[in-house]
Motif scaffolding. Structure first.
Motif, short mmCIF file in Angstrom:
data_model
loop_
_atom_site.label_atom_id
_atom_site.label_comp_id
_atom_site.label_asym_id
_atom_site.label_seq_id
_atom_site.Cartn_x
_atom_site.Cartn_y
_atom_site.Cartn_z
N LEU A 11 22.78 18.30 -19.13
CA LEU A 11 21.80 19.49 -19.07
C LEU A 11 21.64 20.05 -17.56
O LEU A 11 21.71 21.27 -17.46
CB LEU A 11 20.30 19.41 -19.77
CG LEU A 11 20.50 19.05 -21.19
CD1 LEU A 11 19.00 18.84 -21.53
CD2 LEU A 11 21.46 20.22 -21.90
N THR A 15 22.87 23.42 -15.83
CA THR A 15 21.98 24.30 -15.08
C THR A 15 22.53 24.67 -13.64
O THR A 15 22.42 25.79 -12.99
CB THR A 15 20.70 23.69 -14.70
OG1 THR A 15 19.98 23.43 -16.16
CG2 THR A 15 19.57 24.42 -14.10
N TYR A 74 24.21 29.41 -27.25
CA TYR A 74 24.64 29.01 -25.99
C TYR A 74 25.90 29.41 -25.48
O TYR A 74 26.18 29.99 -24.52
CB TYR A 74 24.23 27.43 -25.51
CG TYR A 74 24.52 27.33 -24.15
CD1 TYR A 74 23.48 27.32 -23.27
CD2 TYR A 74 25.82 26.80 -23.63
CE1 TYR A 74 23.59 27.05 -21.94
CE2 TYR A 74 25.82 26.49 -22.07
CZ TYR A 74 24.88 26.57 -21.45
OH TYR A 74 25.00 26.16 -19.90
N GLN A 111 20.82 31.14 -22.63
CA GLN A 111 21.15 29.82 -21.87
C GLN A 111 20.02 29.26 -21.33
O GLN A 111 20.03 28.02 -21.46
CB GLN A 111 22.17 30.16 -21.07
CG GLN A 111 23.49 30.72 -21.56
CD GLN A 111 24.49 31.17 -20.47
OE1 GLN A 111 24.63 32.09 -19.94
NE2 GLN A 111 25.48 29.92 -20.25
N ILE A 115 18.84 25.16 -22.80
CA ILE A 115 18.52 24.15 -21.69
C ILE A 115 17.12 23.56 -21.92
O ILE A 115 17.13 22.19 -22.06
CB ILE A 115 19.15 24.41 -20.46
CG1 ILE A 115 20.66 24.94 -20.52
CG2 ILE A 115 18.80 22.90 -19.51
CD1 ILE A 115 21.24 25.16 -19.12
N TRP A 118 15.86 21.57 -25.10
CA TRP A 118 16.50 20.23 -25.06
C TRP A 118 15.63 19.30 -24.20
O TRP A 118 15.24 18.31 -24.50
CB TRP A 118 17.91 19.96 -24.64
CG TRP A 118 18.87 19.74 -25.92
CD1 TRP A 118 18.86 18.76 -26.54
CD2 TRP A 118 19.98 20.73 -26.44
NE1 TRP A 118 19.60 18.80 -27.76
CE2 TRP A 118 20.34 19.88 -27.42
CE3 TRP A 118 20.61 21.90 -25.79
CZ2 TRP A 118 21.68 20.41 -28.19
CZ3 TRP A 118 21.78 22.20 -26.66
CH2 TRP A 118 21.98 21.60 -27.85
N TYR A 135 14.77 19.50 -12.97
CA TYR A 135 15.43 20.78 -13.47
C TYR A 135 15.08 21.86 -12.19
O TYR A 135 15.98 22.61 -11.91
CB TYR A 135 14.68 21.36 -14.65
CG TYR A 135 14.89 22.48 -14.93
CD1 TYR A 135 16.41 23.00 -15.34
CD2 TYR A 135 13.94 23.59 -15.60
CE1 TYR A 135 16.80 24.14 -16.05
CE2 TYR A 135 14.47 24.77 -16.11
CZ TYR A 135 15.76 25.07 -16.27
OH TYR A 135 16.13 26.27 -16.76
N CYS A 171 29.90 25.94 -17.59
CA CYS A 171 28.51 25.38 -17.86
C CYS A 171 28.59 25.22 -19.59
O CYS A 171 27.56 24.82 -19.90
CB CYS A 171 27.68 26.34 -17.46
SG CYS A 171 27.29 27.99 -18.11
N VAL A 175 26.97 21.17 -22.44
CA VAL A 175 26.08 21.70 -23.70
C VAL A 175 26.90 21.40 -24.85
O VAL A 175 26.24 20.91 -25.85
CB VAL A 175 25.53 22.88 -23.21
CG1 VAL A 175 24.68 23.31 -24.72
CG2 VAL A 175 24.48 22.98 -22.02
#
Length: 423
Positions: A11, A15, A74, A111, A115, A118, A135, A171, A175
């Motif tokens: 994840l 990002t 996503y 999106q 993320i 989760w 993050y 990206c 995921v």
């Protein structure tokens, strides 16, 4: 700490790629349009509609995830973002570009929500601070790397667009291949505007002005730098220096904000921000190294304003209503980021390009005039004030991130319930 990063590596990597693509594209767009002598008003508008898409798309993103699930939402959103980026290589019609950028904003917020859902679902309360901090670090790192990656492309042709599209597609991989179970989607808290305006008007003003500055920076700082005679590579370093300095400055300023009066710190910070832009008002032609120094000072003063303003707001709202507070903070920031590029773009278009840093100083002066420590009565001071400062990225698009903030407790939050009437 390493276990935290490893457990959510897919994840975090998604990002990083997502923000790398965005950071590269925003800088490239400003440079390319400036080279084509496109009005600064148009450049500001293109950034503004992107931020408005981020703000306005949150509700639709929530519905989409509920209907088709996290991974499908996503994947579909990433495909739309990639298509919109590549479509800008096929046409020079700026009206279509406005539509493309708005659609990108609406799609990207989905999106971010996937993320963040989760991360939130599979994080214990004791670890939420570390997960949130990493993050934010990966978000900021992606933005800086995106700007620096522009130095890989000596020409402002379609190659940077293709690279941004590649990152946007990549990206998808972390995921789409994750083995984690689908999380539940937190229901967005109602935005009780009047309640929070009455409780934290100064804090919301700080966030709104910071949004103005951030939106103008990403859209029009490249244009300003080009007019200073910088090459594309130098522009990339000029922007990356500001963002990197802003990220690094959050830790010392955050520790300081936990120990001093936050409203006073914001006002003092705003005074310095108003002064730091004066050398770039058009009176002198500065060498590149001096521009980098001013850029670092600007970033170190501007980007921490958002998390400090958020901490100031949390100090004056009950702990069980902070998820709703985060929602209105994001809205105020997004609206500011949508308005700032319009104002700065109009000033640069109709007066002079040097108006960019005059706009910065003017915005800071507004904070100096309206953020007054003596007007903070402490009437609504929360029981856990001063709350701990939490480093934050300059991009806070999704309302789901509110429940990752360690200052909130989603299990006891009552932001969705009516506010009891006093008396």
């Amino acid at each position: 700490m390493l276990n935290t990063v490893a457990s959510f590596s897919s994840l975090y990597f998604a990002t990083l790629l997502l923000l790398l693509s965005t950071g590269l594209f925003n800088t490239y767009m400003g440079l390319r349009l400036s080279a084509a002598n496109v009005s600064e008003l148009w450049i500001g508008a293109l950034i503004a509609v992107y931020y408005l898409g981020l703000v306005l798309g949150a509700r639709n993103a929530h519905k989409l995830i509920l209907q088709v699930g996290h991974i499908r939402a996503y994947v579909a959103s990433a495909a739309i973002v990639t298509t919109m980026v590549l479509a800008q290589a096929l046409t020079a019609n700026l009206w279509l570009w406005l539509l493309f950028r708005f659609v990108v904003g609406v799609s990207m917020v989905a999106q971010f929500m996937v993320i963040e859902s989760w991360l939130n679902e599979q994080t214990e309360n004791a670890a939420r601070g570390r997960v949130f901090a990493f993050y934010m670090v990966f978000s900021g790192l992606g933005t800086v790397l995106g700007q620096l990656s522009l130095t890989l492309f000596p020409r402002l042709n379609h190659e940077p667009l293709i690279f941004a599209a590649i990152c946007s597609v990549l990206c998808l991989v972390p995921v789409a291949l994750t083995r984690r179970l689908h999380p539940a989607v937190p229901v967005p808290a109602p935005i009780m505007v009047r309640y929070y305006l009455a409780r934290v008007p100064m804090s919301l003003l700080v966030v709104f002005i910071t949004g103005n500055l951030t939106g103008a920076f990403y859209g029009l700082a490249p244009v300003f730098a080009v007019k200073q005679g910088l090459s594309s590579d130098q522009v990339a370093w000029f922007l990356a220096a500001a963002v990197a300095a802003g990220l690094l400055a959050q830790w010392p300023l955050g520790m300081l904000s936990d120990r001093v009066n936050r409203s006073g710190l914001i006002r003092f910070n705003a005074v310095l921000l108003a002064l730091v832009g004066i050398p770039l008002w058009g009176w002198w032609v500065l060498p590149f190294w001096a521009l980098i120094v001013v850029s670092c000072a600007f970033g170190a003063l501007q980007f921490p304003l958002y998390p400090i303003g958020t901490a100031f707001a949390n100090d004056n709202v009950e702990p069980d209503r902070r998820v709703g507070l985060s929602a209105i903070v994001i809205m105020a920031y997004g609206l500011g980021a949508g308005l700032g590029p319009f104002i700065a773009g109009a000033l640069m278009r109709f007066i002079d390009t040097d108006m960019f840093f005059i706009f910065v100083s003017g915005s800071a002066v507004i904070l100096v005039l309206f953020i007054r420590p003596q007007q903070v009565t402490g009437e609504y001071l929360s029981e856990d004030a001063p709350t701990h400062f939490v480093p934050m990225s300059e991009l806070q698009a999704s309302p789901v991130v509110a429940v990752l903030d360690p200052r909130t407790d989603p299990q006891t939050d009552v932001s969705g319930e009516p506010v009891p009437q006093e008396g």
